[in-house]
Design a protein around this motif. Structure first.
Motif, PDB file in Angstrom:
ATOM      1  N   THR A 247      -6.224 -33.947 -27.161  1.00  0.00           N
ATOM      2  CA  THR A 247      -5.360 -34.190 -26.005  1.00  0.00           C
ATOM      3  C   THR A 247      -6.170 -34.126 -24.716  1.00  0.00           C
TER       4      THR A 247
ATOM      5  N   TYR B 177       1.318 -40.408 -24.591  1.00  0.00           N
ATOM      6  CA  TYR B 177       2.592 -40.010 -25.198  1.00  0.00           C
ATOM      7  C   TYR B 177       2.348 -39.269 -26.513  1.00  0.00           C
ATOM      8  N   GLN B 178       1.502 -39.849 -27.359  1.00  0.00           N
ATOM      9  CA  GLN B 178       1.217 -39.223 -28.651  1.00  0.00           C
ATOM     10  C   GLN B 178       0.527 -37.870 -28.477  1.00  0.00           C
TER      11      GLN B 178
ATOM     12  N   LYS C  80       3.060 -35.305 -27.200  1.00  0.00           N
ATOM     13  CA  LYS C  80       3.952 -34.922 -28.297  1.00  0.00           C
ATOM     14  C   LYS C  80       3.260 -33.928 -29.228  1.00  0.00           C
ATOM     15  N   ALA C  81       2.008 -34.193 -29.554  1.00  0.00           N
ATOM     16  CA  ALA C  81       1.261 -33.293 -30.431  1.00  0.00           C
ATOM     17  C   ALA C  81       1.056 -31.934 -29.774  1.00  0.00           C
TER      18      ALA C  81
ATOM     19  N   VAL D 194       2.999 -30.521 -27.543  1.00  0.00           N
ATOM     20  CA  VAL D 194       4.295 -29.836 -27.569  1.00  0.00           C
ATOM     21  C   VAL D 194       4.562 -29.265 -28.954  1.00  0.00           C
ATOM     22  N   ASP D 195       4.232 -30.017 -29.983  1.00  0.00           N
ATOM     23  CA  ASP D 195       4.391 -29.516 -31.352  1.00  0.00           C
ATOM     24  C   ASP D 195       3.567 -28.248 -31.566  1.00  0.00           C
TER      25      ASP D 195
END
Length: 63
Positions: free
Chosen positions: A13, A42-43, A46-47, A49-50
């Motif tokens: 990231t 975006y990906q 998202k990762a 946040v996961d």
């Protein structure tokens, strides 16, 4: 093992953020390039946040 995987996700990231920052600093960046960069961000977000959610669940389990 989970911590290592999470660290790898967060490092990826950070690398995506660095690349996008460089792209934004360039003159002549195309709409297509920006669209692709937005998809990668975006990906990555998202990762990340996961990872944060998983870490939160593990911390809650320690209580």
């Amino acid at each position: 093992m989970a911590d290592g995987m999470e660290e790898a996700i967060l490092e990826a990231t950070k690398e995506d953020l660095r690349k996008v920052k460089e792209l934004l600093a360039q003159s002549g960046t195309t709409k297509h390039e920006l669209t692709m960069a937005l998809g990668f961000l975006y990906q990555s977000a998202k990762a990340a946040v996961d990872v944060a959610e998983l870490r939160g669940e593990r911390l809650e389990a320690l209580d």
